[in-house]
Design an enzyme around this catalytic site. Structure first.
Site, PDB file in Angstrom:
ATOM      1  CB  ILE A 142      -0.908   0.011   1.253  1.00  0.00           C
ATOM      2  CG1 ILE A 142      -1.740  -1.276   1.320  1.00  0.00           C
ATOM      3  CG2 ILE A 142      -1.806   1.242   1.258  1.00  0.00           C
ATOM      4  CD1 ILE A 142      -2.365  -1.541   2.673  1.00  0.00           C
ATOM      5  CB  CYS A 143       1.512   3.841  -2.464  1.00  0.00           C
ATOM      6  SG  CYS A 143       2.471   5.345  -2.626  1.00  0.00           S
ATOM      7  CG  LEU A 144      -1.589   5.492   3.720  1.00  0.00           C
ATOM      8  CD1 LEU A 144      -2.512   6.382   2.881  1.00  0.00           C
ATOM      9  CD2 LEU A 144      -2.421   4.544   4.573  1.00  0.00           C
TER      10      LEU A 144
END
Length: 147
Positions: free
Chosen positions: A84-86
Protein backbone atom coordinates in the site's frame (compact mmCIF):
# COMPACT_ATOMS: atom_id res chain seq x y z
CA UNK A 1 7.37 -1.09 25.19
CA UNK A 2 5.98 -2.41 21.91
CA UNK A 3 3.99 -5.26 23.50
CA UNK A 4 2.44 -2.90 26.04
CA UNK A 5 1.43 -0.50 23.26
CA UNK A 6 0.10 -3.32 21.03
CA UNK A 7 -1.99 -4.67 23.94
CA UNK A 8 -3.38 -1.19 24.60
CA UNK A 9 -4.37 -0.80 20.94
CA UNK A 10 -5.99 -4.23 20.96
CA UNK A 11 -7.97 -3.27 24.05
CA UNK A 12 -8.97 0.10 22.52
CA UNK A 13 -10.08 -1.63 19.30
CA UNK A 14 -12.28 -3.99 21.29
CA UNK A 15 -13.81 -1.13 23.25
CA UNK A 16 -14.25 1.33 20.38
CA UNK A 17 -13.82 -0.36 16.98
CA UNK A 18 -13.64 1.90 13.92
CA UNK A 19 -16.67 1.57 11.68
CA UNK A 20 -16.25 -0.89 8.81
CA UNK A 21 -12.89 -2.20 10.11
CA UNK A 22 -11.75 -4.95 12.44
CA UNK A 23 -8.34 -6.19 13.53
CA UNK A 24 -6.76 -8.58 15.98
CA UNK A 25 -3.87 -10.96 16.53
CA UNK A 26 -3.40 -14.16 14.56
CA UNK A 27 -3.32 -16.86 17.24
CA UNK A 28 -1.08 -15.93 20.17
CA UNK A 29 1.33 -13.76 18.19
CA UNK A 30 0.67 -10.15 19.18
CA UNK A 31 3.16 -8.96 16.55
CA UNK A 32 1.10 -10.46 13.69
CA UNK A 33 -2.49 -9.34 13.18
CA UNK A 34 -5.15 -9.83 10.57
CA UNK A 35 -7.53 -7.02 9.74
CA UNK A 36 -10.53 -6.55 7.51
CA UNK A 37 -11.97 -3.48 5.86
CA UNK A 38 -15.43 -3.29 4.35
CA UNK A 39 -15.39 -1.63 0.92
CA UNK A 40 -16.73 1.91 1.41
CA UNK A 41 -20.33 2.26 0.15
CA UNK A 42 -19.46 5.30 -2.00
CA UNK A 43 -16.69 3.50 -3.88
CA UNK A 44 -16.31 0.79 -6.54
CA UNK A 45 -15.24 -1.50 -3.66
CA UNK A 46 -18.70 -1.41 -2.01
CA UNK A 47 -19.88 -4.85 -0.91
CA UNK A 48 -16.35 -6.24 -0.74
CA UNK A 49 -14.42 -7.34 2.32
CA UNK A 50 -10.69 -6.76 2.07
CA UNK A 51 -8.28 -8.61 4.34
CA UNK A 52 -4.92 -7.27 5.44
CA UNK A 53 -1.96 -8.68 7.28
CA UNK A 54 -0.27 -6.47 9.85
CA UNK A 55 3.24 -7.10 11.18
CA UNK A 56 4.44 -4.94 14.04
CA UNK A 57 8.20 -4.33 14.30
CA UNK A 58 9.78 -4.94 17.72
CA UNK A 59 10.39 -1.18 17.99
CA UNK A 60 6.72 -0.27 17.37
CA UNK A 61 5.44 2.48 17.68
CA UNK A 62 8.76 4.15 16.86
CA UNK A 63 8.62 2.38 13.48
CA UNK A 64 5.43 1.85 11.44
CA UNK A 65 3.75 -1.55 11.11
CA UNK A 66 4.09 -3.42 7.82
CA UNK A 67 0.63 -3.71 6.32
CA UNK A 68 -0.35 -5.52 3.13
CA UNK A 69 -3.68 -6.37 1.56
CA UNK A 70 -4.09 -10.12 1.16
CA UNK A 71 -7.23 -9.67 -0.97
CA UNK A 72 -6.60 -8.75 -4.61
CA UNK A 73 -7.72 -5.23 -5.45
CA UNK A 74 -7.65 -2.97 -8.52
CA UNK A 75 -6.27 0.32 -7.19
CA UNK A 76 -3.55 2.77 -8.28
CA UNK A 77 -2.01 2.88 -4.78
CA UNK A 78 -2.04 -0.86 -4.02
CA UNK A 79 0.04 -3.29 -6.08
CA UNK A 80 -0.43 -6.98 -6.87
CA UNK A 81 1.64 -7.96 -3.79
CA UNK A 82 -0.78 -6.03 -1.60
CA UNK A 83 1.72 -3.28 -0.83
CA UNK A 84 0.00 0.00 0.00
CA UNK A 85 1.37 3.39 -1.01
CA UNK A 86 0.35 5.50 1.96
CA UNK A 87 2.61 8.20 3.40
CA UNK A 88 1.75 7.40 7.04
CA UNK A 89 3.10 3.87 6.56
CA UNK A 90 6.41 5.33 5.43
CA UNK A 91 7.99 8.76 5.94
CA UNK A 92 4.93 10.39 7.55
CA UNK A 93 4.61 7.75 10.28
CA UNK A 94 4.22 9.09 13.81
CA UNK A 95 4.16 7.10 17.07
CA UNK A 96 0.93 8.98 17.86
CA UNK A 97 -0.82 7.02 15.08
CA UNK A 98 -2.68 3.82 15.94
CA UNK A 99 -3.75 0.79 13.91
CA UNK A 100 -7.30 2.12 14.12
CA UNK A 101 -6.24 5.42 12.49
CA UNK A 102 -4.17 3.58 9.87
CA UNK A 103 -7.12 1.33 8.92
CA UNK A 104 -9.35 4.40 8.58
CA UNK A 105 -6.70 6.00 6.33
CA UNK A 106 -6.67 2.88 4.14
CA UNK A 107 -10.50 3.09 3.99
CA UNK A 108 -10.17 6.71 2.84
CA UNK A 109 -7.66 5.64 0.20
CA UNK A 110 -10.28 3.23 -1.20
CA UNK A 111 -12.71 6.15 -1.54
CA UNK A 112 -10.16 8.72 -2.72
CA UNK A 113 -7.29 7.17 -4.64
CA UNK A 114 -4.15 9.24 -5.13
CA UNK A 115 -3.26 8.82 -8.83
CA UNK A 116 -0.50 11.44 -8.53
CA UNK A 117 1.56 9.15 -6.26
CA UNK A 118 0.77 5.74 -7.76
CA UNK A 119 2.23 2.35 -6.95
CA UNK A 120 0.68 1.03 -10.17
CA UNK A 121 1.14 3.71 -12.88
CA UNK A 122 -0.99 1.85 -15.47
CA UNK A 123 -4.03 1.86 -13.16
CA UNK A 124 -3.39 5.51 -12.23
CA UNK A 125 -3.35 6.38 -15.94
CA UNK A 126 -6.74 4.70 -16.48
CA UNK A 127 -8.05 6.38 -13.30
CA UNK A 128 -7.12 9.79 -14.72
CA UNK A 129 -8.04 9.18 -18.38
CA UNK A 130 -11.17 7.01 -18.14
CA UNK A 131 -12.73 6.99 -14.67
CA UNK A 132 -15.73 4.91 -15.81
CA UNK A 133 -13.43 2.14 -17.07
CA UNK A 134 -11.41 2.27 -13.83
CA UNK A 135 -14.55 2.00 -11.69
CA UNK A 136 -15.99 -0.83 -13.79
CA UNK A 137 -12.75 -2.84 -13.49
CA UNK A 138 -12.49 -2.11 -9.74
CA UNK A 139 -16.11 -3.29 -9.25
CA UNK A 140 -15.42 -6.42 -11.30
CA UNK A 141 -12.32 -7.28 -9.21
CA UNK A 142 -14.27 -6.59 -6.01
CA UNK A 143 -16.99 -9.06 -7.07
CA UNK A 144 -14.37 -11.61 -8.15
CA UNK A 145 -11.96 -11.44 -5.20
CA UNK A 146 -13.59 -9.67 -2.25
CA UNK A 147 -17.15 -10.99 -1.99
Amino acid sequence: MSLKRINKELSDLGRDPPSSCSAGPVGDDLYHWQASIMGPPDSPYAGGVFFLSIHFPTDYPLKPPKIALTTKIYHPNINSNGNICLDILKDQWSPALTISKVLLSICSLLTDANPDDPLVPEIAHIYKQDRKKYEATAKEWTKKYAV
